[in-house]
Design an enzyme around this catalytic site. Structure first.
Site, mmCIF file in Angstrom:
data_model
loop_
_atom_site.group_PDB
_atom_site.id
_atom_site.type_symbol
_atom_site.label_atom_id
_atom_site.label_comp_id
_atom_site.label_asym_id
_atom_site.label_seq_id
_atom_site.Cartn_x
_atom_site.Cartn_y
_atom_site.Cartn_z
ATOM 1 N N LYS A 112 0.395 -6.030 10.871
ATOM 2 C CA LYS A 112 -0.423 -7.544 11.417
ATOM 3 C C LYS A 112 0.017 -8.311 12.669
ATOM 4 O O LYS A 112 -0.990 -8.077 13.024
ATOM 5 C CB LYS A 112 0.189 -8.366 10.156
ATOM 6 C CG LYS A 112 0.424 -8.393 9.334
ATOM 7 C CD LYS A 112 0.062 -10.098 7.862
ATOM 8 C CE LYS A 112 -0.366 -9.853 6.900
ATOM 9 N NZ LYS A 112 0.846 -9.405 5.363
ATOM 10 N N LYS A 191 -13.019 4.973 -2.162
ATOM 11 C CA LYS A 191 -11.671 3.512 -2.840
ATOM 12 C C LYS A 191 -11.922 2.583 -3.334
ATOM 13 O O LYS A 191 -12.230 1.849 -1.948
ATOM 14 C CB LYS A 191 -10.241 3.816 -2.298
ATOM 15 C CG LYS A 191 -9.360 3.150 -3.090
ATOM 16 C CD LYS A 191 -8.223 2.857 -1.969
ATOM 17 C CE LYS A 191 -6.710 2.398 -1.825
ATOM 18 N NZ LYS A 191 -5.968 3.188 -2.953
ATOM 19 N N LYS A 194 -10.372 -4.786 -1.841
ATOM 20 C CA LYS A 194 -11.601 -6.079 -1.441
ATOM 21 C C LYS A 194 -12.013 -5.654 -0.714
ATOM 22 O O LYS A 194 -13.028 -6.444 -0.221
ATOM 23 C CB LYS A 194 -10.347 -7.183 -1.793
ATOM 24 C CG LYS A 194 -10.750 -8.750 -3.054
ATOM 25 C CD LYS A 194 -9.447 -9.137 -3.578
ATOM 26 C CE LYS A 194 -9.249 -9.281 -4.410
ATOM 27 N NZ LYS A 194 -7.680 -9.203 -4.524
#
Ligand code: TRP
Length: 326
Positions: A112, A191, A194
């Site tokens: 992140k 794959k 989202k």
């Protein structure tokens, strides 16, 4: 054996989630030989969540989706993390046993940060809340996707550190990394994820589901020409869902009698039926908030008793009174 896992409430579940993780998790419960703890990790979502309204919606929907897809509150202990106060209290005691360096090595945090996302202290200490989730219930096995393995290993490290400082307190948990049976392809053959925008949501409306299935990527084979089932994405979905008419379909493909359009129509029918029981259950639960509340209350009662006992033990070990004065 005690098995425990938490579900983050983020977005609508899709077929990739189902075949990748949900189905395997629920299998542990149905095998009947384990004591299963399943909870909605709603406190964790505050590390990134901003809107209270969205939070409430995600949390409620996640509870209902898991119940609809097979969590059985008669066979497992099912609760929301936020209903059990011990999670946050134990987190503090564990934080004070957690070296900064351990948290700095967490992949999820490093990723992140590398992507330039603003990191709050909640995100940084995420693995310690997760350690509380696990240690409070004396879980032996924690089924997770491979991205969460390191977090479970951190819970082990933290438990060992606590035990060696204050004496035997926590059961040392083991991660059980759920293998993706196979990578579930998305609408475009990559794959399903989202972030690629190629998902098929389990509880999509009929027309949306149909449209999505009709948009599965296929080669341009003229109508009436044979199709190689091995090269067809639609066929792979038929296999994945265990269509019992696979042989007929294969024959139709190779004889040029079934084209992509027909195959997709059949697939839609099959997927729609496959999730019918879950969809109907979900529909009922959406209307019966009283029932959902009752299930959560019962689960929280059972979970809380166990969590409080472990917390008392930990409090006593560090020198606090077993129980709070008030
Ligand atoms: N972090 C997990 C995830 O993102 C969810 C989770 C929270 C969890 N607490 C847990 C999983 C404890 C296993 C055990 O999927």
């Amino acid at each position: 054996m005690r098995i425990l896992t938490g579900m983050q409430s983020s977005g609508d579940p899709h077929i990739g989630n189902y075949f990748g993780m949900m189905r395997q998790t629920i299998k542990f419960q149905n095998e009947g030989k384990n004591e299963c703890f399943y909870f909605i990790a709603d406190l964790h979502s505050f590390t990134t969540q901003r809107s209270p309204e969205e939070f409430r919606q995600n949390q409620a929907r996640c509870v209902i989706d898991w119940l609809a897809l097979g969590v059985n509150p008669e066979k497992s202990i099912f609760y929301r993390q936020s209903d059990i106060r011990a999670h946050t209290e134990l987190t503090w005691l564990l934080l004070c046993q957690t070296p900064m360096g351990l948290l700095e090595r967490a992949h999820s945090f490093k990723d992140k940060k590398a992507r330039g996302l603003e990191a709050n202290a909640g995100l940084f200490t995420y693995p310690v809340l997760m350690a509380s989730d696990i240690l409070l219930y004396g879980a032996n096995k924690v089924p997770v996707g491979k991205d969460q393995k390191q977090h479970v290993e951190m819970a082990r490290d933290i438990a060992q550190k606590f035990n060696s400082t204050f004496g035997e307190t926590f059961v040392i948990p083991e991660p059980e990394v759920l293998k993706e049976v196979e990578t579930i392809p998305g609408l475009d053959g990559q794959k399903m994820s989202k972030s690629y925008g190629n998902t098929i949501e389990i509880f999509a409306d009929e027309s949306v589901l149909k449209k999505k299935i009709m948009s599965i990527k296929t080669d341009s084979v003229p109508l009436g020409q044979p199709i190689d089932p091995k090269k067809c994405l639609v066929f792979r979905f038929h296999e994945l869902f265990g269509n019992p008419d696979l042989e007929t379909l294969r024959k139709g493909y190779t004889e040029g009698k079934i084209g992509f359009g027909d195959s997709k129509k059949q697939l839609f029918e099959f997927v729609w039926e496959y999730f019918r029981p879950a969809r109907e259950k979900r529909g009922k639960l959406l209307k019966d908030t009283g029932l959902v509340e009752k299930i959560l209350k019962k689960g929280a009662g059972k979970a809380n008793a166990i969590a409080e006992e472990t917390l008392s033990k930990a409090r006593e070990r560090v020198g606090l009174a077993k129980k709070h004065l008030v």
